[in-house]
Design a protein around this motif. Structure first.
Motif, short mmCIF file in Angstrom:
data_model
loop_
_atom_site.label_atom_id
_atom_site.label_comp_id
_atom_site.label_asym_id
_atom_site.label_seq_id
_atom_site.Cartn_x
_atom_site.Cartn_y
_atom_site.Cartn_z
N VAL A 46 0.85 -1.20 0.00
CA VAL A 46 0.00 0.00 0.00
C VAL A 46 0.88 1.25 0.00
N ARG A 47 1.89 1.25 0.84
CA ARG A 47 2.77 2.42 0.93
C ARG A 47 3.51 2.64 -0.39
N SER A 48 3.99 1.55 -1.01
CA SER A 48 4.72 1.68 -2.27
C SER A 48 3.82 2.23 -3.38
N ALA A 49 2.57 1.76 -3.40
CA ALA A 49 1.66 2.17 -4.47
C ALA A 49 1.26 3.64 -4.37
N HIS A 50 1.38 4.23 -3.18
CA HIS A 50 0.92 5.61 -2.99
C HIS A 50 2.01 6.49 -2.38
N ALA A 51 3.26 6.16 -2.69
CA ALA A 51 4.37 6.92 -2.13
C ALA A 51 4.38 8.38 -2.57
N ASP A 52 3.79 8.65 -3.74
CA ASP A 52 3.83 10.02 -4.27
C ASP A 52 2.55 10.81 -3.98
N LEU A 53 1.67 10.25 -3.16
CA LEU A 53 0.42 10.95 -2.85
C LEU A 53 0.71 12.23 -2.07
N GLU A 54 0.17 13.34 -2.53
CA GLU A 54 0.45 14.63 -1.91
C GLU A 54 -0.34 14.82 -0.63
N ALA A 55 0.19 15.65 0.26
CA ALA A 55 -0.48 15.97 1.52
C ALA A 55 -1.88 16.51 1.25
N GLY A 56 -2.87 15.98 1.96
CA GLY A 56 -4.25 16.40 1.82
C GLY A 56 -5.01 15.72 0.70
N ALA A 57 -4.33 14.86 -0.06
CA ALA A 57 -5.00 14.22 -1.20
C ALA A 57 -5.90 13.08 -0.74
N GLU A 58 -7.05 12.93 -1.41
CA GLU A 58 -8.00 11.87 -1.13
C GLU A 58 -8.05 10.92 -2.33
N THR A 59 -8.36 9.64 -2.07
CA THR A 59 -8.58 8.69 -3.15
C THR A 59 -9.83 7.87 -2.82
N GLU A 60 -10.29 7.13 -3.80
CA GLU A 60 -11.37 6.17 -3.58
C GLU A 60 -10.85 4.74 -3.71
N ILE A 61 -9.53 4.59 -3.61
CA ILE A 61 -8.91 3.27 -3.74
C ILE A 61 -9.01 2.53 -2.41
N ARG A 62 -9.59 1.35 -2.46
CA ARG A 62 -9.84 0.59 -1.24
C ARG A 62 -8.84 -0.55 -1.08
N TYR A 63 -8.49 -0.79 0.19
CA TYR A 63 -7.61 -1.91 0.53
C TYR A 63 -8.16 -2.62 1.76
N ARG A 64 -7.80 -3.87 1.87
CA ARG A 64 -8.00 -4.63 3.10
C ARG A 64 -6.60 -4.93 3.65
N ILE A 65 -6.34 -4.50 4.87
CA ILE A 65 -5.05 -4.75 5.51
C ILE A 65 -5.31 -5.38 6.88
N ALA A 66 -4.29 -5.98 7.43
CA ALA A 66 -4.41 -6.61 8.74
C ALA A 66 -3.07 -6.53 9.46
N GLY A 67 -3.14 -6.50 10.78
CA GLY A 67 -1.91 -6.45 11.56
C GLY A 67 -2.19 -6.22 13.03
N ARG A 68 -1.16 -5.80 13.73
CA ARG A 68 -1.23 -5.61 15.18
C ARG A 68 -1.31 -4.12 15.50
N LEU A 69 -2.24 -3.76 16.40
CA LEU A 69 -2.37 -2.37 16.81
C LEU A 69 -1.15 -1.95 17.63
N HIS A 70 -0.53 -0.87 17.18
CA HIS A 70 0.71 -0.42 17.81
C HIS A 70 0.51 0.84 18.67
N ALA A 71 -0.39 1.71 18.25
CA ALA A 71 -0.58 2.97 19.00
C ALA A 71 -1.96 3.53 18.69
N ARG A 72 -2.40 4.43 19.56
CA ARG A 72 -3.69 5.10 19.36
C ARG A 72 -3.62 6.53 19.86
N ARG A 73 -4.26 7.40 19.08
CA ARG A 73 -4.33 8.82 19.45
C ARG A 73 -5.75 9.29 19.19
N GLY A 74 -6.29 10.09 20.07
CA GLY A 74 -7.62 10.66 19.88
C GLY A 74 -8.69 9.90 20.63
#
Length: 492
Positions: A46-74
């Motif tokens: 996911v990171r490689s595919a969108h490495a050039d995405l500019e700050a504030g940019a939105e997409t409609e590209i969907r992904y399913r990812i999975a992993g371990r929760l490392h941190a939370r804010r808010g």
């Protein structure tokens, strides 16, 4: 979601809180340990595919990812979560107006750091330039009933890191990366040999007679056969029997076991590669080793101070010891004379009067030569007495066509033009028996089956053993073998 800071509450209270959340999930009809979660994309992709995405940019590209929760804010209407998988970390944005109250409350109240979750969502880049996934759905994949290692400090106790490697991997991205690099080292080595026509084989780990190296074995008992077996110290003798059988190019990459001391470069269970090539000699083995190690360094992106480019430096065994110590070992062919020469040179050697000639010579090399070999170096042409399976040198009496490769102050490989004369091999075994009777616990036992195999006829052969753990140490820059072995041997 609780951050579970270590030391904030007694462990039993932390565990009780997490089990309470587990009960709440089950009461709400949520399976906290589902069978599967298909269609997952690695975070790194996911990171490689969108490495050039500019700050504030939105997409409609969907992904399913999975992993371990490392941190939370808010809290409340919006929270940001960090999710880790093997390939990297990605920020998640959870919003109440997207998830609804029930799921948002579950995210905030029933999840803990360390939980394994799966999410579906769309990619965007935050105004601060952080690539993120806006969560549209979230599933609990495994409830973590114990808090993870402290996210800021990891495991401070080095011994605990090795005993509980799973905790080290959870809390330390560098450790995860190291073992991915180890896997790449091994796959590169295999690919190089496979492409050159070698056949990968498997030989016994439980052996009726050990051999192929200077080491003490582990002994075990087979109840059904009512006999002792040895965990192999090397694969050499079996592999050379396969050369006799006509396989011509063979290798084995697997575990060996040696009942010896533990140090920064020794673990009683270690990974060794051995290959044997018919119609080749130790010069061919040296060229192949240079090529393979250089290919490994390129594959893993090595950027350290060592230069693995061929050709490597070469030094004579006898001359290297003499230059380092002033002792000419070939001028003192008896152990008592060599011991006296070592004392005369002012060198301290514990138990010098009790050691055999091979032990004295090996000690000189390991103490006075090996530590000073920084760049990749071949130490060439070893004496016959310490090389029971190497062919006599074709031009240098008393020496064999054997080398050891050293790098960064440690041995990484050992190679011979293999001895294929059965009568000479029998004499070498008999000499090893004499060394054993003189107190050398690492001398080779007599193996009549191997001699008889040679009597069938073995072609000229070059063979080499390469320590995989030490090669990984070189490629990753770590200074202890325990860092590159997932579960090293430890004291109680």
């Amino acid at each position: 979601m609780s951050d579970d800071p270590q030391g904030a509450a007694p462990e039993h209270e932390l565990l009780a809180v997490r089990r309470g959340k587990l009960d709440r999930l089950r009461a709400a009809g949520v399976d906290p340990f589902p069978h599967a979660y298909t269609g997952v994309t690695p975070i790194g992709d996911v990171r490689s595919a969108h490495a050039d995405l500019e700050a504030g940019a939105e997409t409609e590209i969907r992904y399913r990812i999975a992993g371990r929760l490392h941190a939370r804010r808010g809290q409340g209407k919006m929270a940001f979560l960090d999710l880790d998988d093997r390939s990297g970390r990605l920020q998640l944005q959870a919003k109440r107006d997207v998830l609804g109250d029930e799921l948002m409350d579950r995210v905030l109240d029933d999840l803990d750091l360390g939980d394994l979750v799966g999410v579906d969502g769309t990619v965007f880049c935050s105004r601060r330039g952080e690539l993120s996934l806006r969560v549209e759905s979230l599933d609990v994949l495994a409830k973590s009933l114990r808090p993870p290692p402290d996210k800021h400090h990891g495991l401070q106790d080095v011994e605990q890191r090795f005993r509980r490697r799973e905790l080290d991997l959870i809390g330390n991205a560098e450790s995860r990366a190291l073992f991915v690099t180890r896997a790449k080292v091994i796959s590169t080595v295999r690919r190089a040999l496979d492409e050159d026509g070698f056949v990968e084989v498997e030989t016994p780990i439980l052996q009726p007679l050990y051999g192929g190296a200077m080491a003490r074995p582990f002994v075990t008992h087979h109840n059904a056969l009512d006999r002792d077996f040895y965990l192999r110290i090397a694969t050499e003798l079996y592999l050379k029997r396969l050369i006799v059988g006509g396989l011509e190019r063979v290798y084995e990459l697997g575990k060996d076991f040696r009942n010896e001391g533990v140090s920064f470069k020794h673990n009683p269970e270690f990974t060794m590669l051995e290959w044997y090539e018919a119609y080749a000699d130790y010069e061919d083995a040296a060229a192949r080793l240079e090529s393979i190690v250089h290919a490994v360094s390129v594959a893993v992106g090595y950027e350290g101070e060592l230069d693995f480019s061929p050709p490597w430096r070469r030094v004579s065994f006898v001359e290297a010891i003499q230059e380092a110590t002033g002792v000419d070992i070939m001028a003192h062919p008896e152990s008592a004379d060599l011991a006296a020469a070592i004392k005369a040179a002012g060198l301290e050697l514990k138990g010098v009067d009790d050691l055999t000639w091979p032990q004295l010579v090996d000690d000189l090399l390991s103490k006075h030569v090996e530590p000073n070999l920084k760049q990749p170096t071949f130490v060439m042409d070893y004496p016959v007495a310490i090389s029971p399976f190497a062919k006599a040198h074709r031009t240098k009496p008393g020496l064999t066509e054997r080398f050891e490769a050293f790098c960064d102050g440690m041995e990484i490989a050992n190679a011979f033009t293999e001895l294929n004369d059965p009568d000479v091999q029998r004499e070498r075994f008999e000499a090893q028996v004499r060394f054993s009777e003189a107190g050398d616990e690492e001398a080779q036992p007599y193996d009549e089956v191997f001699v008889q195999a040679l009597e069938q006829g073995m072609p000229p052969t070059g063979g080499l053993g390469l320590g995989i753990d030490r090669l990984v140490m070189l490629m990753t820059g770590v200074r202890t073998i325990r860092e590159v072995v997932l579960f090293p041997a430890m004291r109680d």
